[in-house]
Design a protein around this motif. Structure first.
Motif, PDB file in Angstrom:
ATOM      1  N   GLU A  52       0.837  -1.183   0.000  1.00 24.03           N
ATOM      2  CA  GLU A  52       0.000   0.000   0.000  1.00 24.03           C
ATOM      3  C   GLU A  52       0.883   1.247   0.000  1.00 24.03           C
ATOM      4  O   GLU A  52       0.677   2.184  -0.739  1.00 24.03           O
ATOM      5  CB  GLU A  52      -0.837  -0.013   1.270  1.00 24.03           C
ATOM      6  CG  GLU A  52      -2.191   0.625   1.117  1.00 24.03           C
ATOM      7  CD  GLU A  52      -3.051   0.256   2.315  1.00 24.03           C
ATOM      8  OE1 GLU A  52      -3.105   1.097   3.234  1.00 24.03           O
ATOM      9  OE2 GLU A  52      -3.606  -0.861   2.350  1.00 24.03           O
ATOM     10  N   LYS A  53       1.898   1.173   0.862  1.00 10.19           N
ATOM     11  CA  LYS A  53       2.759   2.351   0.982  1.00 10.19           C
ATOM     12  C   LYS A  53       4.161   1.934   1.431  1.00 10.19           C
ATOM     13  O   LYS A  53       4.303   1.098   2.319  1.00 10.19           O
ATOM     14  CB  LYS A  53       2.154   3.303   2.022  1.00 10.19           C
ATOM     15  CG  LYS A  53       2.823   4.651   2.041  1.00 10.19           C
ATOM     16  CD  LYS A  53       1.976   5.690   2.784  1.00 10.19           C
ATOM     17  CE  LYS A  53       2.662   7.037   2.796  1.00 10.19           C
ATOM     18  NZ  LYS A  53       3.357   7.329   4.032  1.00 10.19           N
ATOM     19  N   ILE A  54       5.158   2.515   0.811  1.00 10.06           N
ATOM     20  CA  ILE A  54       6.535   2.371   1.298  1.00 10.06           C
ATOM     21  C   ILE A  54       6.973   3.765   1.710  1.00 10.06           C
ATOM     22  O   ILE A  54       6.892   4.712   0.920  1.00 10.06           O
ATOM     23  CB  ILE A  54       7.462   1.808   0.206  1.00 10.06           C
ATOM     24  CG1 ILE A  54       7.050   0.366  -0.139  1.00 10.06           C
ATOM     25  CG2 ILE A  54       8.923   1.838   0.657  1.00 10.06           C
ATOM     26  CD1 ILE A  54       7.775  -0.222  -1.327  1.00 10.06           C
ATOM     27  N   ASP A  55       7.391   3.906   2.954  1.00 12.49           N
ATOM     28  CA  ASP A  55       7.702   5.248   3.452  1.00 12.49           C
ATOM     29  C   ASP A  55       9.137   5.678   3.162  1.00 12.49           C
ATOM     30  O   ASP A  55       9.423   6.860   3.058  1.00 12.49           O
ATOM     31  CB  ASP A  55       7.439   5.311   4.952  1.00 12.49           C
ATOM     32  CG  ASP A  55       5.980   5.055   5.255  1.00 12.49           C
ATOM     33  OD1 ASP A  55       5.186   5.971   5.031  1.00 12.49           O
ATOM     34  OD2 ASP A  55       5.642   3.922   5.661  1.00 12.49           O
ATOM     35  N   MET A  56      10.015   4.676   3.088  1.00 12.15           N
ATOM     36  CA  MET A  56      11.425   5.050   2.854  1.00 12.15           C
ATOM     37  C   MET A  56      12.171   3.858   2.284  1.00 12.15           C
ATOM     38  O   MET A  56      11.863   2.715   2.617  1.00 12.15           O
ATOM     39  CB  MET A  56      12.061   5.487   4.177  1.00 12.15           C
ATOM     40  CG  MET A  56      13.318   6.315   4.043  1.00 12.15           C
ATOM     41  SD  MET A  56      14.842   5.370   4.055  1.00 12.15           S
ATOM     42  CE  MET A  56      15.034   5.069   5.806  1.00 12.15           C
ATOM     43  N   THR A  57      13.137   4.161   1.438  1.00 15.85           N
ATOM     44  CA  THR A  57      14.018   3.121   0.913  1.00 15.85           C
ATOM     45  C   THR A  57      15.455   3.511   1.203  1.00 15.85           C
ATOM     46  O   THR A  57      15.831   4.675   1.064  1.00 15.85           O
ATOM     47  CB  THR A  57      13.825   2.972  -0.610  1.00 15.85           C
ATOM     48  OG1 THR A  57      12.475   2.593  -0.853  1.00 15.85           O
ATOM     49  CG2 THR A  57      14.743   1.913  -1.182  1.00 15.85           C
ATOM     50  N   MET A  58      16.197   2.512   1.645  1.00 13.09           N
ATOM     51  CA  MET A  58      17.616   2.745   1.929  1.00 13.09           C
ATOM     52  C   MET A  58      18.392   1.807   1.010  1.00 13.09           C
ATOM     53  O   MET A  58      18.132   0.598   1.011  1.00 13.09           O
ATOM     54  CB  MET A  58      17.848   2.368   3.396  1.00 13.09           C
ATOM     55  CG  MET A  58      19.261   2.444   3.850  1.00 13.09           C
ATOM     56  SD  MET A  58      19.582   4.122   4.410  1.00 13.09           S
ATOM     57  CE  MET A  58      21.264   4.276   3.871  1.00 13.09           C
ATOM     58  N   ALA A  59      19.309   2.345   0.222  1.00 18.12           N
ATOM     59  CA  ALA A  59      20.039   1.479  -0.707  1.00 18.12           C
ATOM     60  C   ALA A  59      21.539   1.681  -0.566  1.00 18.12           C
ATOM     61  O   ALA A  59      22.031   2.809  -0.609  1.00 18.12           O
ATOM     62  CB  ALA A  59      19.617   1.785  -2.141  1.00 18.12           C
ATOM     63  N   ILE A  60      22.247   0.568  -0.346  1.00 14.44           N
ATOM     64  CA  ILE A  60      23.711   0.641  -0.269  1.00 14.44           C
ATOM     65  C   ILE A  60      24.288  -0.475  -1.131  1.00 14.44           C
ATOM     66  O   ILE A  60      23.925  -1.643  -0.969  1.00 14.44           O
ATOM     67  CB  ILE A  60      24.244   0.479   1.171  1.00 14.44           C
ATOM     68  CG1 ILE A  60      23.495   1.402   2.135  1.00 14.44           C
ATOM     69  CG2 ILE A  60      25.743   0.758   1.214  1.00 14.44           C
ATOM     70  CD1 ILE A  60      23.960   1.321   3.565  1.00 14.44           C
ATOM     71  N   GLY A  61      25.166  -0.094  -2.021  1.00 15.80           N
ATOM     72  CA  GLY A  61      25.771  -1.095  -2.891  1.00 15.80           C
ATOM     73  C   GLY A  61      26.539  -0.435  -4.009  1.00 15.80           C
ATOM     74  O   GLY A  61      26.897   0.744  -3.903  1.00 15.80           O
ATOM     75  N   PRO A  62      26.786  -1.164  -5.086  1.00 18.49           N
ATOM     76  CA  PRO A  62      27.484  -0.563  -6.215  1.00 18.49           C
ATOM     77  C   PRO A  62      26.732   0.669  -6.710  1.00 18.49           C
ATOM     78  O   PRO A  62      25.495   0.727  -6.611  1.00 18.49           O
ATOM     79  CB  PRO A  62      27.454  -1.670  -7.273  1.00 18.49           C
ATOM     80  CG  PRO A  62      27.216  -2.939  -6.527  1.00 18.49           C
ATOM     81  CD  PRO A  62      26.432  -2.574  -5.315  1.00 18.49           C
ATOM     82  N   VAL A  63      27.474   1.645  -7.227  1.00 17.54           N
ATOM     83  CA  VAL A  63      26.860   2.908  -7.642  1.00 17.54           C
ATOM     84  C   VAL A  63      25.730   2.649  -8.639  1.00 17.54           C
ATOM     85  O   VAL A  63      24.653   3.245  -8.538  1.00 17.54           O
ATOM     86  CB  VAL A  63      27.913   3.861  -8.247  1.00 17.54           C
ATOM     87  CG1 VAL A  63      27.260   5.154  -8.694  1.00 17.54           C
ATOM     88  CG2 VAL A  63      29.008   4.150  -7.236  1.00 17.54           C
ATOM     89  N   ILE A  64      25.971   1.718  -9.557  1.00 20.69           N
ATOM     90  CA  ILE A  64      24.957   1.459 -10.584  1.00 20.69           C
ATOM     91  C   ILE A  64      23.667   0.926  -9.953  1.00 20.69           C
ATOM     92  O   ILE A  64      22.562   1.312 -10.351  1.00 20.69           O
ATOM     93  CB  ILE A  64      25.514   0.504 -11.682  1.00 20.69           C
ATOM     94  CG1 ILE A  64      24.506   0.331 -12.814  1.00 20.69           C
ATOM     95  CG2 ILE A  64      25.932  -0.839 -11.134  1.00 20.69           C
ATOM     96  CD1 ILE A  64      24.346   1.568 -13.657  1.00 20.69           C
TER      97      ILE A  64
END
Lengths: 274, 461
Positions: A179-191
């Motif tokens: 229904e809803k995603i409030d935040m995404t955190m992404a760590i990894g290769p730049v691409i």
């Protein structure tokens, strides 16, 4: 000197080291990094803090052997010591109850994601974790991250484990289903971070990425780690390392990260660590 | 005997030779030359030279000792006030300070005070520095943040007063700008290390890898120590803020010089830290740091090294000696030239800089004539590397993390004359308080702060 008190081989190219550094351990928070220099002739490199233990006075690093320094570090053992170890540097992650958060870790980016997942879970978030790697062998910390996640997914390029494909495919499915995603955190290769940020931008989902550009001092002095964020130049070491993924110029970052590729190869060959 | 009107020449490495190495450019006086130069001093009763010295050295006093051949005594006189004489004897702007006020200037050149200070410092170091006398301990503790010129001076003076001093340094080596900024050919790092050894012999402890504001906080230091000095310098590099500034090949002077000086990139791959410069290098700005950058580039093998500066030669902030050395070595000065855009290729590599010619208009806020672009005078210069050396702002770490500290508009910590900040027990001095200035002014500030801290510590029972 900062002694190595534990060493674990996580995968072919990824190692874990627990380093005794009480002052750093006292202050370390999720999202921060350290700068180390192995010996007198060594380079200063930044590595993200994967975990810390104030009581033991230890800081855990999980690093992929990609350049001369990380390869050399990988050859050290318990009982060896590192000459310099400064930190914790950078701003800590903003940990609060966002609601539903999707935490995405790719390759060696899984390691710095771990303390953030842990902290986000402890503050009451519904944590959806997505880990990705080229293949099963390169996955890290699966059990640890799963234990702090409400939902847990894996994607591998070759399909050796979990979804065959990219973390962004799994994310797309989450976006479609939730229904809803409030935040995404992404760590990894730049691409990977670029693809994730492009995807979430379409849906207006706040996205934080953690950048690891080339640094020398790590305290705001050299400007080597400068990145363009929202058209403004920021220093990843003091203004970051986390930034709004929708504002980061990832293409420039990729180019800047290749600044010394030739020199790095040369140093590796010379040291016989290639 | 008539007084010689000119300074005794400083013997130097030939420009053609020296651009192939990182060895120091001037060799220094020999004993005979030093004595002859010292004899030029008129020993003025009112000591005008001393009024120009930020660290209050008894200049006629030590010169008299040299003239009499008593070099040990000369060293004692200098060391009474200045713990880093081999440094200041190399990098001070004497022409504006002591030598600028020398009575001999009325008939010719001043006494070569800087060269004499350097001679004595080198004499003493080569002979082996005597261990300083142990001072009775006051049982009080002081902390100094930053092991640069301000911090080291403050620490040395506080130790001489009997306080137990600990210096906290973020880097892995002491010296601050003396180590990361000023190149080996102008200030050999062995000399900085030797001077730091002396400070340590005074009883000062230096702790490395401690980033105050991160590893420990200023508040924690204030709790644990009787007084705290902040000497964290002006380390925040300024950029031109023109398009293309993030292309590969563009360094801040801080990054370029730190790689080369502190991390010894000129010895890559023996040392791990790389630097690459290509064939044509341009340093932007015309201060000492720009000269250092342009001259370093030549030594790293650049075929062409430019100084690109938007004002004219009279406004260049660098010391004359540095400008002369740069010219002798073949640095090309493009003055009244303002960069407007960096151009790169599809690999993100810098290839060119676009500039526009300037003319000088009415004086601006700085009192210097304002440069104005001349329409239609655009030019494109092919370059492989750009080094931005247009100044540094105060290091933001402590101003940002110390709650309640009064910080001024330019990011510098506000202090009174003696370095007292608005927080009791917290002092600051050098570039962090004044904005980017000189090594010797930072040393002077460290000295005054040490006195004020001593007074503060003693008053606080």
């Amino acid at each position: 000197m900062y002694p190595i008190i534990e060493k674990k081989v996580m995968s072919e190219t990824v190692k874990l080291m627990k380093i005794k550094a009480p002052l750093v351990a006292n202050k370390a928070q999720a999202g921060q990094f350290i700068i180390l220099r192995i010996d007198e002739k060594g380079e200063r490199i930044p590595l993200t803090i994967a975990d810390s233990n104030e009581k033991e006075g230890t800081v855990t690093l999980i690093f992929m052997e990609v350049g001369k320094t990380t390869k050399q570090l990988g050859t050290l053992n318990v009982g060896d010591a590192i000459e310099n170890f400064a930190g914790p540097l950078g701003k800590p992650s903003e940990i609060k109850n966002y609601g539903t958060v999707v935490c995405i870790g790719g390759g060696v980016g899984i390691a710095p994601l771990y303390p953030i997942v842990k902290a986000l879970k402890k503050t009451g978030n519904h944590v959806v974790s997505i880990l990705g790697a080229r293949n099963e062998k390169l996955l890290l910390l699966e059990d640890e991250i799963e234990s702090f996640s409400d939902e847990f997914y894996i994607a591998t390029d070759d399909g050796s484990k979990g979804h065959k494909g990219f973390v962004s495919d799994v994310l797309q499915k989450q976006i479609d289903e939730k229904e809803k995603i409030d935040m995404t955190m992404a760590i990894g290769p730049v691409i990977m971070m670029k693809v994730v940020a492009n995807l979430t931008k379409k849906y207006g989902i706040k996205t934080l990425v953690s950048l690891n550009p080339i640094m020398v001092d790590g305290t705001g002095m050299c400007g080597g780690c400068r990145v363009s964020v929202g058209g403004e130049t920021k220093f990843a070491c003091v203004d970051g390392p986390e930034f709004d993924g929708h504002e980061v110029d990832f293409d420039n970052l990729m180019l800047r990260n290749r600044r010394f590729v030739k020199e790095e190869e040369h140093a590796c060959k010379r040291a016989g660590v290639m | 005997m008539a007084i010689r009107k000119t300074k005794h020449e400083m013997p130097e490495q030939e420009p053609k030779e020296r651009i192939k190495n990182f060895k120091e450019v001037p060799y220094g006086y020999d004993a005979k030359t030093a004595i002859d130069e010292a004899k030029r001093c008129l020993q003025c009763k009112d000591k005008p030279c001393m009024q120009g010295c930020p660290v209050e050295i008894d200049i006629p006093g030590f010169i008299k000792c040299i003239a009499e051949g008593d070099f040990d005594k000369a060293a004692e006189v200098i060391k009474a006030k200045n713990s880093l004489p081999a440094v200041s004897g190399r990098v001070c702007p004497y022409e504006e300070q002591c030598e600028g006020r020398c009575t001999l200037k009325k008939i010719g050149e001043p006494v070569a005070i800087g060269r004499l200070e350097r001679f004595i410092a080198d004499y003493e170091r080569e002979k082996g520095v005597k261990n300083p006398k142990k001072v009775k301990s006051t049982g009080k503790k002081a902390a100094v943040i930053g092991a640069g010129p301000a911090g080291l001076t403050c620490a040395g003076d506080l130790a001489k007063m009997g306080h137990d001093v600990t210096v906290f340094e973020a880097f892995h080596a002491p010296g601050g700008v003396l180590m990361y900024g000023i190149p080996e050919f102008r200030l050999p790092k062995e000399i900085v290390k030797a001077e730091v050894e002396y400070i340590k012999k005074l009883g000062v402890t230096i702790k490395y890898d401690v980033v105050v504001g991160k590893t420990i906080t200023t508040e924690e230091l204030l709790d644990e120590y009787d007084a705290v000095f902040v000497g964290t310098g002006a380390g925040l590099p300024r950029f031109l803020n023109i398009p293309g500034e993030n292309f590969d090949g563009i360094y801040s002077a801080n990054e370029f010089l730190t790689r080369v000086n502190m991390m010894k990139a000129y010895k890559f791959p023996e040392y791990d830290t790389p630097v690459k410069i290509g064939d044509v290098v341009a340093a932007f700005g015309a201060g000492n740091v720009a000269m250092d950058s342009a001259r370093t580039a030549l030594r790293l093998g650049a075929k062409k090294s430019y100084i690109i500066y938007r004002r004219s030669d009279v406004e260049m902030p660098a010391r004359n000696e540095e400008i002369e050395h740069a010219k002798e070595e073949g640095v090309i000065f493009k003055l009244l030239t303002n960069p407007t855009k960096f151009v790169g290729n599809d690999k993100g590599l810098l290839t060119q800089v676009e500039c526009i010619k300037m003319k000088l208009g009415e004086p601006d806020d700085s009192g210097r004539r304002r440069p104005i672009p001349i329409p239609g005078s655009e030019e494109v210069i092919d370059i492989d590397t750009a080094i931005i050396a247009i100044g540094q702002s105060p290091n933001p770490l402590i101003p940002r993390t110390m709650k309640g500290l009064t910080v001024e508009r330019r990011g510098n910590i506000k202090t009174d004359e003696d370095g007292q900040t608005n927080i009791p027990g917290l002092f600051a001095g050098g570039d962090i308080a004044t904005g980017a200035a000189t090594v010797i002014l930072a040393m002077g500030a460290g000295k005054r702060a040490a006195r004020a801290m001593d007074k503060y510590i003693k008053s606080k029972k």
